[in-house]
Design an enzyme around this catalytic site. Sequence first.
Site, PDB file in Angstrom:
ATOM      1  CE1 TYR A   1      65.808 -35.908 -10.197  1.00  0.00           C
ATOM      2  CE2 TYR A   1      64.648 -36.206 -12.278  1.00  0.00           C
ATOM      3  CZ  TYR A   1      65.441 -35.438 -11.445  1.00  0.00           C
ATOM      4  OH  TYR A   1      65.846 -34.187 -11.847  1.00  0.00           O
TER       5      TYR A   1
ATOM      6  CE  LYS B   1      64.082 -37.087 -18.944  1.00  0.00           C
ATOM      7  NZ  LYS B   1      65.332 -36.334 -18.901  1.00  0.00           N
TER       8      LYS B   1
ATOM      9  CG  ASP C   1      57.246 -38.015 -13.934  1.00  0.00           C
ATOM     10  OD1 ASP C   1      57.413 -37.918 -15.155  1.00  0.00           O
ATOM     11  OD2 ASP C   1      58.051 -37.544 -13.094  1.00  0.00           O
TER      12      ASP C   1
ATOM     13  CE1 TYR D   1      70.827 -32.552 -10.795  1.00  0.00           C
ATOM     14  CE2 TYR D   1      71.264 -33.557 -12.922  1.00  0.00           C
ATOM     15  CZ  TYR D   1      70.370 -33.087 -11.986  1.00  0.00           C
ATOM     16  OH  TYR D   1      69.027 -33.154 -12.229  1.00  0.00           O
TER      17      TYR D   1
HETATM   18  N1  PMP Z   1      60.320 -36.702 -14.153  1.00  0.00           N
HETATM   19  C1  PMP Z   1      61.104 -37.705 -14.581  1.00  0.00           C
HETATM   20  C2  PMP Z   1      60.592 -39.115 -14.464  1.00  0.00           C
HETATM   21  C3  PMP Z   1      62.344 -37.459 -15.126  1.00  0.00           C
HETATM   22  O1  PMP Z   1      63.115 -38.482 -15.523  1.00  0.00           O
HETATM   23  C4  PMP Z   1      62.779 -36.110 -15.246  1.00  0.00           C
HETATM   24  C5  PMP Z   1      64.131 -35.750 -15.837  1.00  0.00           C
HETATM   25  N2  PMP Z   1      65.092 -36.692 -15.812  1.00  0.00           N
HETATM   26  C6  PMP Z   1      61.939 -35.088 -14.793  1.00  0.00           C
HETATM   27  C7  PMP Z   1      60.723 -35.419 -14.260  1.00  0.00           C
HETATM   28  C8  PMP Z   1      62.363 -33.650 -14.888  1.00  0.00           C
HETATM   29  O2  PMP Z   1      62.353 -33.195 -16.214  1.00  0.00           O
HETATM   30  P1  PMP Z   1      63.212 -31.917 -16.641  1.00  0.00           P
HETATM   31  O3  PMP Z   1      64.648 -32.282 -16.537  1.00  0.00           O
HETATM   32  O4  PMP Z   1      62.768 -31.647 -18.046  1.00  0.00           O
HETATM   33  O5  PMP Z   1      62.830 -30.818 -15.707  1.00  0.00           O
END
Ligand code: PMP
Length: 690
Positions: free
Chosen positions: A401, A532, A503, A273
């Site tokens: 997100y 993560k 998610d 970003y």
């Molecule tokens: N879903 C959520 C809730 C996230 O917080 C993130 C990353 N911040 C993602 C998906 C995307 O994961 P990545 O950056 O490993 O692609």
Amino acid sequence: MESENSTAIFVTGTDTNVGKTQVTAALLRRWLISASQADGCIAAIKPIQTGCDTADASDITVYRLAISDLPANRQQCVDVACLREFKAACSPHLAAEWEKNQIAPGPLLEELLAIIRSHASTLIEGAGGILAPINDQEFSMADLAAALNIPIVLVAHNRVGALNQVFLAMAELVRRSLPVAAIVLNQIMEITSLEEERYCEDNVIRIKNRFPLVPIITIPFCSGMPNVRLNTMERHLGKQLPAKFFISQLKVSTSEEPSACQTFDREHLWHPYEDSSPSSPPLPVVSARGVYLHLADGRVLIDGISSWWCVIHGYNHPRLNGAIGKQLQSMAHIMFAGLTHEPAVELGQRLLALAPGNLQKIFYADSGSIAVEVAIKMAVQWSRGIGKPERQRFFALSGAYHGDTFGAMSLCDPEGGMHRRFSAILPQQIFLPRPRIPFGQAIDGAVERQRYEPFFKKYAHEVAGFFLEPIAQCAGGFWFYSADYLELFKRLCEEYDILFIADEIATGFGRTGKLFACEWANIAPDILCVGKGLTGGCITLAATLTTDAIARAIARDGPLMHGPTYMANPLACAAASASLYLIADGTWRKKTWHIEKFLRENLAPLSNFEGIADVRVLGSMGVVEVREPVNRQSFQRYCVDRGVWLRPFANVLYTMPAYIIDDDQLQKITSAIGGWFSSPEKEISAKPCV
Ligand code: PMP
């Protein structure tokens, strides 16, 4: 005085009683004799001293003795100190334990770095041998040296068995990529036979042959009074140490000029970003350990956001490193189509044992965003499998997100989200209002149902699944909402035959205080995305899990149509298994409760500040919402000056540290956040920053 270019050396030994203190004292004397007044001051530091049952038991009395005959103005250039003292003459972890104490590596490290930075040269003498534990978390002398990132002088007693001891110690130092400035073979006892003399000489030859690039210094047995012995040792060092030995050691610079690394980076590398040449260059990091990031210029920062929330057990964790190292011996990677391997199976078993509900099938993905893409595909193929192919769209929440790839982006808040630039080419999803009742409060079920059910009534026929970040919307503004919503959404999904897709990429593995955030409402998702913290943050891996029933429906549509090249990478699976092993022992629970309590107590006073809209804490997440967007660069500069690494999102300052963080380190983070609001550096940017 802040020194422009400080040098430092860590003196350690192959064992206890090999003469480290005498060597350190002799090195101190050598430096003082060879340097001039203009070269500045030297510090000789014993970070941890055990066996201090009398006033003069500390090794620093030996340092003082070694320079006692030098002119007074030279002696004034020396600072000696012992930072932690314990009575029992045993390993530091035990000596501290017997005094009902624990040695916290973080504050010790910071004290040492401050000393290094304020002296032209610093000698640091370890306690015991190289792997002597400092505390019961297995933080060793080698970890301390690695965290300081300074060269090592390895002292060994030259006798029978020295070869084995030197080779083992050197193997450990090489394994940790620790630079070795010299090996000192110290004859601490008089040689009494010709035979003994021969094998001591042979030791020197073999060690020189094995490590041709490392200076090998031999010190013969020195007799006489202690001060005479130290002077003789210094003369031996003086004759054998390479010219410029001290000044060639690691320099800890405080210069503000961009380094060559920063210059290349700025000209050629994109960062998340950022535009292609950001105004403030990124900080070069040379190593990371525990909660600390070690910068190339010698500064050390507490990482308050655990590398975007994934380094849950801390950096450089021996179990995770060990798992990757072990796996590397057999294979780094093989394709997963038509082949399988033990790391993938073991991880699968561990994951299913921890996962909520009845999840039985796992798809390994390469990142969180891809796990979300796979979940989208699963839901679409499920719809086709159950004979409702018209169900191709998704519900998501305002403020959501879910990632940076196109399917995932389509599920992010279309108004305030990061991806609004692409909205014209994204699949159009249906966004439900953001849950308005905060975490910890009950919702009025009937009222909230009335808010949400109309969407189900209107769109269910074209919707395959409902994506949501349970309890905590993270990148969408760190909003923590009532667990009752999960129950309501789950019920509505069941009633309208829509898949409930959790998610938990950010919230999974303990971040909210529960293993998975869905547990706050005792519900199980139909599809679960994790990422993560899955590997403890040391290598990329994510996973999408679902139930047998959904997998069977998908199979009716045909194969699940996704297959990344690096699917189920064995190194990543091995790391994830090791991370889940650490998770399964449950200590994270106590740690995250403690972090939550600390953050609550220490961030709460900020809610009285003008300009702060809200302060909220959940699990190991602490959030300060500011009324206006914060200038990221100036906030980060302020924090870095205070030894803390944070990165705000728009108008939200937050911390999400590794679970191993201690109170002193947390205090630094909360003080940096709090201090910012009363600092003159505080500026509010004109435009929002990511
Ligand atoms: N879903 C959520 C809730 C996230 O917080 C993130 C990353 N911040 C993602 C998906 C995307 O994961 P990545 O950056 O490993 O692609």
